[in-house]
Design a protein around this motif. Sequence first.
Motif, PDB file in Angstrom:
ATOM      1  N   SER A  65       0.831  -1.202   0.000  1.00 56.89           N
ATOM      2  CA  SER A  65       0.000   0.000   0.000  1.00 56.89           C
ATOM      3  C   SER A  65       0.860   1.245   0.000  1.00 56.89           C
ATOM      4  CB  SER A  65      -0.924   0.015   1.227  1.00 56.89           C
ATOM      5  OG  SER A  65      -1.869  -1.024   1.160  1.00 56.89           O
ATOM      6  N   LEU A  66       0.311   2.298  -0.587  1.00 56.86           N
ATOM      7  CA  LEU A  66       1.002   3.581  -0.656  1.00 56.86           C
ATOM      8  C   LEU A  66       0.038   4.681  -0.248  1.00 56.86           C
ATOM      9  CD1 LEU A  66       3.422   5.397  -1.555  1.00 56.86           C
ATOM     10  CD2 LEU A  66       2.400   5.408  -3.843  1.00 56.86           C
ATOM     11  N   ILE A  67       0.501   5.551   0.636  1.00 54.36           N
ATOM     12  CA  ILE A  67      -0.266   6.726   1.048  1.00 54.36           C
ATOM     13  C   ILE A  67       0.442   7.971   0.537  1.00 54.36           C
ATOM     14  CG2 ILE A  67      -1.159   8.076   2.990  1.00 54.36           C
ATOM     15  CD1 ILE A  67      -0.976   5.513   4.693  1.00 54.36           C
ATOM     16  N   LEU A  68      -0.282   8.825  -0.169  1.00 56.52           N
ATOM     17  CA  LEU A  68       0.215  10.140  -0.529  1.00 56.52           C
ATOM     18  C   LEU A  68      -0.556  11.169   0.287  1.00 56.52           C
ATOM     19  CD1 LEU A  68       0.732  10.039  -4.417  1.00 56.52           C
ATOM     20  CD2 LEU A  68       2.430   9.733  -2.606  1.00 56.52           C
ATOM     21  N   LEU A  78       3.759   1.065   2.766  1.00 54.61           N
ATOM     22  CA  LEU A  78       3.321   0.076   3.756  1.00 54.61           C
ATOM     23  C   LEU A  78       3.419  -1.326   3.155  1.00 54.61           C
ATOM     24  CD1 LEU A  78       0.099   1.945   4.969  1.00 54.61           C
ATOM     25  CD2 LEU A  78       2.353   1.945   6.084  1.00 54.61           C
ATOM     26  N   PRO A  79       4.525  -2.029   3.369  1.00 57.31           N
ATOM     27  CA  PRO A  79       4.648  -3.392   2.841  1.00 57.31           C
ATOM     28  C   PRO A  79       3.693  -4.349   3.544  1.00 57.31           C
ATOM     29  CG  PRO A  79       6.790  -2.461   3.483  1.00 57.31           C
ATOM     30  CD  PRO A  79       5.727  -1.590   4.067  1.00 57.31           C
ATOM     31  N   ASP A  80       3.258  -5.372   2.817  1.00 57.04           N
ATOM     32  CA  ASP A  80       2.404  -6.424   3.375  1.00 57.04           C
ATOM     33  C   ASP A  80       1.209  -5.823   4.122  1.00 57.04           C
ATOM     34  OD1 ASP A  80       1.475  -8.915   3.976  1.00 57.04           O
ATOM     35  OD2 ASP A  80       2.939  -9.335   5.549  1.00 57.04           O
ATOM     36  N   SER A  96      -3.614   3.842  -1.925  1.00 58.47           N
ATOM     37  CA  SER A  96      -3.720   2.832  -2.988  1.00 58.47           C
ATOM     38  C   SER A  96      -3.122   1.524  -2.504  1.00 58.47           C
ATOM     39  CB  SER A  96      -2.991   3.294  -4.251  1.00 58.47           C
ATOM     40  OG  SER A  96      -3.058   2.305  -5.262  1.00 58.47           O
ATOM     41  N   THR A  97      -3.776   0.413  -2.849  1.00 58.47           N
ATOM     42  CA  THR A  97      -3.294  -0.919  -2.470  1.00 58.47           C
ATOM     43  C   THR A  97      -3.329  -1.827  -3.685  1.00 58.47           C
ATOM     44  OG1 THR A  97      -4.135  -0.679  -0.208  1.00 58.47           O
ATOM     45  CG2 THR A  97      -3.644  -2.916  -0.973  1.00 58.47           C
ATOM     46  N   MET A  98      -2.263  -2.564  -3.901  1.00 62.12           N
ATOM     47  CA  MET A  98      -2.200  -3.504  -5.015  1.00 62.12           C
ATOM     48  C   MET A  98      -1.476  -4.778  -4.577  1.00 62.12           C
ATOM     49  SD  MET A  98      -1.297  -1.148  -8.350  1.00 62.12           S
ATOM     50  CE  MET A  98      -2.398   0.173  -8.867  1.00 62.12           C
ATOM     51  N   VAL A  99      -1.789  -5.866  -5.259  1.00 63.29           N
ATOM     52  CA  VAL A  99      -1.065  -7.115  -5.077  1.00 63.29           C
ATOM     53  C   VAL A  99      -0.359  -7.402  -6.397  1.00 63.29           C
ATOM     54  CG1 VAL A  99      -1.194  -9.561  -4.500  1.00 63.29           C
ATOM     55  CG2 VAL A  99      -2.815  -7.944  -3.466  1.00 63.29           C
ATOM     56  N   PRO A 100       0.889  -7.006  -6.508  1.00 64.71           N
ATOM     57  CA  PRO A 100       1.583  -7.170  -7.794  1.00 64.71           C
ATOM     58  C   PRO A 100       1.932  -8.624  -8.071  1.00 64.71           C
ATOM     59  CG  PRO A 100       3.103  -6.349  -6.136  1.00 64.71           C
ATOM     60  CD  PRO A 100       1.738  -6.379  -5.494  1.00 64.71           C
ATOM     61  N   LEU A 130       0.744   2.171  -9.106  1.00 59.80           N
ATOM     62  CA  LEU A 130       0.464   2.348  -7.683  1.00 59.80           C
ATOM     63  C   LEU A 130       0.520   3.825  -7.310  1.00 59.80           C
ATOM     64  CD1 LEU A 130       0.001   0.847  -4.933  1.00 59.80           C
ATOM     65  CD2 LEU A 130       2.482   0.974  -4.612  1.00 59.80           C
ATOM     66  N   ILE A 131       1.541   4.522  -7.792  1.00 61.35           N
ATOM     67  CA  ILE A 131       1.688   5.948  -7.496  1.00 61.35           C
ATOM     68  C   ILE A 131       0.552   6.748  -8.129  1.00 61.35           C
ATOM     69  CG2 ILE A 131       3.155   7.974  -7.848  1.00 61.35           C
ATOM     70  CD1 ILE A 131       5.575   6.108  -7.779  1.00 61.35           C
ATOM     71  N   GLU A 132       0.239   6.426  -9.387  1.00 63.95           N
ATOM     72  CA  GLU A 132      -0.826   7.158 -10.083  1.00 63.95           C
ATOM     73  C   GLU A 132      -2.176   6.973  -9.387  1.00 63.95           C
ATOM     74  OE1 GLU A 132      -0.579   5.649 -14.023  1.00 63.95           O
ATOM     75  OE2 GLU A 132       0.947   7.099 -14.677  1.00 63.95           O
ATOM     76  N   ASP A 133      -2.437   5.763  -8.900  1.00 68.69           N
ATOM     77  CA  ASP A 133      -3.702   5.502  -8.232  1.00 68.69           C
ATOM     78  C   ASP A 133      -3.777   6.254  -6.897  1.00 68.69           C
ATOM     79  OD1 ASP A 133      -6.244   3.993  -8.119  1.00 68.69           O
ATOM     80  OD2 ASP A 133      -5.332   3.075  -6.365  1.00 68.69           O
ATOM     81  N   ALA A 134      -2.668   6.265  -6.146  1.00 69.08           N
ATOM     82  CA  ALA A 134      -2.643   7.008  -4.885  1.00 69.08           C
ATOM     83  C   ALA A 134      -2.801   8.502  -5.139  1.00 69.08           C
ATOM     84  CB  ALA A 134      -1.342   6.725  -4.134  1.00 69.08           C
ATOM     85  N   ASP A 135      -2.188   8.983  -6.209  1.00 63.92           N
ATOM     86  CA  ASP A 135      -2.304  10.401  -6.555  1.00 63.92           C
ATOM     87  C   ASP A 135      -3.744  10.744  -6.947  1.00 63.92           C
ATOM     88  OD1 ASP A 135      -0.832  12.941  -6.973  1.00 63.92           O
ATOM     89  OD2 ASP A 135      -1.450  12.683  -9.050  1.00 63.92           O
TER      90      ASP A 135
END
Length: 249
Positions: A115-118, A170-172, A212-216, A227-232
Motif C-alpha cells: 500500500s502507498l499513502i500520498l 506500507l509493505p504487506d 492505494s493498495t495492489m497485489v503485484p 500504484l503511485i498514479e492511483d494514490a495520486d
Amino acid sequence: MDIIMPEMDGYELCGKLKEDPLTSHIPVIFVTAVSEIMDENRGFALGAVDYITKPFHPPMVKARVKLHLNLKRKQELLEKFAFIDALTEIPNRRQFDSVLEQEWNRAIRSSYPISLILADIDHFKLYNDTYGHGKGDDCLHNVAQAMSRSLRRSSDFVARYGGEEFAVVLPDTDAFHAIETANNLLASIDRMAIPHESSPVADCVTVSMGVSTMVPDTENCANVKNLIEDADKKLYEAKSSGRHVVIGY
C-alpha cells in the motif's frame, strides 16, 4: 591484512570480503614486504584503500588506520545525508523511489499486498503567506516528524515526496489496514493543533490523503507507476471532496 598467507592470499580474501554485503564496506589495508612482488593496481581494483610496507612502525600503522576510519565515517555521513531531506529530517524522494521499488519487487516474490499513502498539507501556500516561510519550514518539519513517530512497524516508511507532500510505503498491508494507518496519521497531525487561521478547512493545519493498495504479480500489467498514479488520483479526490479526509478503495 597480509598479502602472503597460507591457503588463501590477501587478494582473494579481500575479494571475498567485498562480495559479501555484511563486510563489503570495511576498509582494507594490505601489509607487504618491500621484497615481495606487489600488484598495487590489483589490490586497489579489489577495493583496498592502502598499502603498508614491512618493516613498519606501530605509530605509523595506527595513524593510517585512524585516517581511513575518519574517511569512512565521513563517507557514511555523506551517503546518509544524500538520502535524507535536510528540512524535515526524514528520507527524501530519492530514497522513496529506491524503497518503493524494492518493496514492490519483494511483494511480487511473496504475493502479498503493498500500500502507498500520498499526503498533502491543506492550503500550505496560505500558511506560508500568513505566517512566513520560516514558520512554513517549521510546519513541514513538525508534520514529517509526527508522521514518522506514528508509524508502528519498522518496515513502514515515510518520506518527503516533494514540497508539502509526503509518501508512506506500507509493505504487506491490505487496503483496510492501509486506510486505518492513514487515519492514524491524520489524527496525529490533528493532535498537534498547529494554528492555521487562513485555512478554509479548519483553524489548524490539516492534511488530505490518498491510499492505494495492489497485489503485484508477474502476470498482470500493474507496476510501481500504477500504484503511485492511483494514490495520486485518490489524493486528488480527497482534496476535491473538501480536504482533511482519507480516500482509499
